[in-house]
Enzyme design. Structure first.
Site, short mmCIF file in Angstrom:
data_model
loop_
_atom_site.label_atom_id
_atom_site.label_comp_id
_atom_site.label_asym_id
_atom_site.label_seq_id
_atom_site.Cartn_x
_atom_site.Cartn_y
_atom_site.Cartn_z
N ARG A 130 -0.42 2.96 4.03
CA ARG A 130 0.71 3.31 3.87
C ARG A 130 1.52 3.33 5.09
O ARG A 130 2.24 2.10 5.30
CB ARG A 130 0.80 4.73 3.15
N HIS A 184 -3.00 4.57 -5.63
CA HIS A 184 -4.43 4.04 -5.90
C HIS A 184 -4.59 2.72 -6.85
O HIS A 184 -5.22 1.80 -6.68
CB HIS A 184 -5.42 5.23 -6.37
N LYS A 243 -12.78 18.65 2.35
CA LYS A 243 -11.52 18.66 2.07
C LYS A 243 -11.27 19.66 0.84
O LYS A 243 -9.84 19.55 0.64
CB LYS A 243 -11.13 17.08 1.62
N SER A 266 -2.31 12.04 -2.55
CA SER A 266 -2.72 12.95 -3.77
C SER A 266 -2.34 14.47 -3.53
O SER A 266 -2.02 15.06 -4.43
CB SER A 266 -4.30 13.02 -3.73
P1 ADP Z 1 -9.48 9.25 1.85
O1 ADP Z 1 -9.95 10.68 1.70
O2 ADP Z 1 -10.74 8.54 1.79
O3 ADP Z 1 -8.33 9.20 2.38
P2 ADP Z 1 -7.99 8.87 -0.76
O4 ADP Z 1 -8.05 9.07 -2.01
O5 ADP Z 1 -6.55 9.79 0.02
O6 ADP Z 1 -9.08 9.12 0.05
O7 ADP Z 1 -7.31 7.40 -0.26
C1 ADP Z 1 -8.31 6.36 -0.85
C2 ADP Z 1 -7.68 5.14 -0.22
O8 ADP Z 1 -6.34 4.97 -0.77
C3 ADP Z 1 -7.31 5.26 1.35
O9 ADP Z 1 -7.42 3.92 1.78
C4 ADP Z 1 -5.81 5.50 1.25
O10 ADP Z 1 -5.23 5.13 2.33
C5 ADP Z 1 -5.55 4.74 0.03
N1 ADP Z 1 -4.35 5.35 -0.93
C6 ADP Z 1 -4.11 6.52 -1.19
N2 ADP Z 1 -2.72 6.64 -1.64
C7 ADP Z 1 -2.11 5.34 -1.48
C8 ADP Z 1 -0.77 4.99 -1.93
N3 ADP Z 1 0.19 5.82 -2.23
N4 ADP Z 1 -0.73 3.77 -1.49
C9 ADP Z 1 -1.47 2.86 -0.88
N5 ADP Z 1 -2.71 3.34 -0.55
C10 ADP Z 1 -3.12 4.48 -0.98
#
Ligand code: ADP
Length: 170
Positions: A97, A23, A47, A135
């Site tokens: 990703r 992030h 979730k 996460s």
């Molecule tokens: P959501 O439940 O909306 O997917 P996340 O916190 O999992 O929430 O992810 C928020 C955003 O950050 C999404 O666009 C996700 O693809 C991106 N994201 C999460 N981890 C990574 C990472 N390692 N590299 C790039 N983008 C990421």
């Protein structure tokens, strides 16, 4: 910088349960393109998050302190596009990703476009070594006592340790 010159604003929405270096990487890229970024924490109770929305926002705020007023962390309820509109956002930022993210993001963006035709979504890719980071992976690793320090800011490592030391109590 004067507040009223900070014009180009992006909203970066997500669950951030918790915020990871993946992030952080996307956020730093967004800051190269926009004057300000609002990191918007979605409660996403469905979730079954490990941290409450308030905890996630506080942890993200702490991890992002060094960016000063260029980054704001807010919890939002309801439609993301509505939130972005109220913020006068130029764009929404999401991270991409693997191919596996693509289909979900494609679908989400198609419906967001119907709701807000003028709001662009920008997809950014993280550094190679962060491509596999999520996460969920971090939480699993932390729950088994694994070393999460290469993948998360320091305050998140501490928060995970604390969370799992209390949840693992008999
Ligand atoms: P959501 O439940 O909306 O997917 P996340 O916190 O999992 O929430 O992810 C928020 C955003 O950050 C999404 O666009 C996700 O693809 C991106 N994201 C999460 N981890 C990574 C990472 N390692 N590299 C790039 N983008 C990421």
């Amino acid at each position: 910088m004067e507040q009223n010159t900070l014009k180009r604003l992006a909203v970066y929405p997500g669950s951030f349960d918790p915020i990871t270096n993946g992030h952080m990487d996307i956020l730093e890229r967004a800051l190269r393109l926009f004057d300000r970024v609002v990191l918007a924490v979605a409660p996403n109770e469905k979730k079954k998050p490990l941290f409450s929305a308030a905890e996630r926002a506080d942890l993200a705020r702490e991890a992002l302190l060094r960016f000063g007023d260029r980054v704001e962390v807010t919890i939002f309820n309801g439609l993301m596009v509505e939130f972005a509109r109220k913020q006068n956002a130029t764009a929404v930022v999401r991270g991409l990703r693997l191919i596996s993210d693509f289909e979900f993001e494609f679908q989400l963006n198609l419906s967001n476009r119907k709701l807000a035709p003028n709001l662009e979504t920008l997809f950014l890719m993280p550094k190679d070594h962060l491509i596999f980071l999520s996460s969920s992976f971090i939480k699993e690793l932390a729950s088994f006592g694994g070393d999460v320090s290469p993948y998360v800011p320091q305050n998140i490592e501490a928060a995970l340790k604390q969370k799992y030391s209390t949840t693992n109590l008999p």
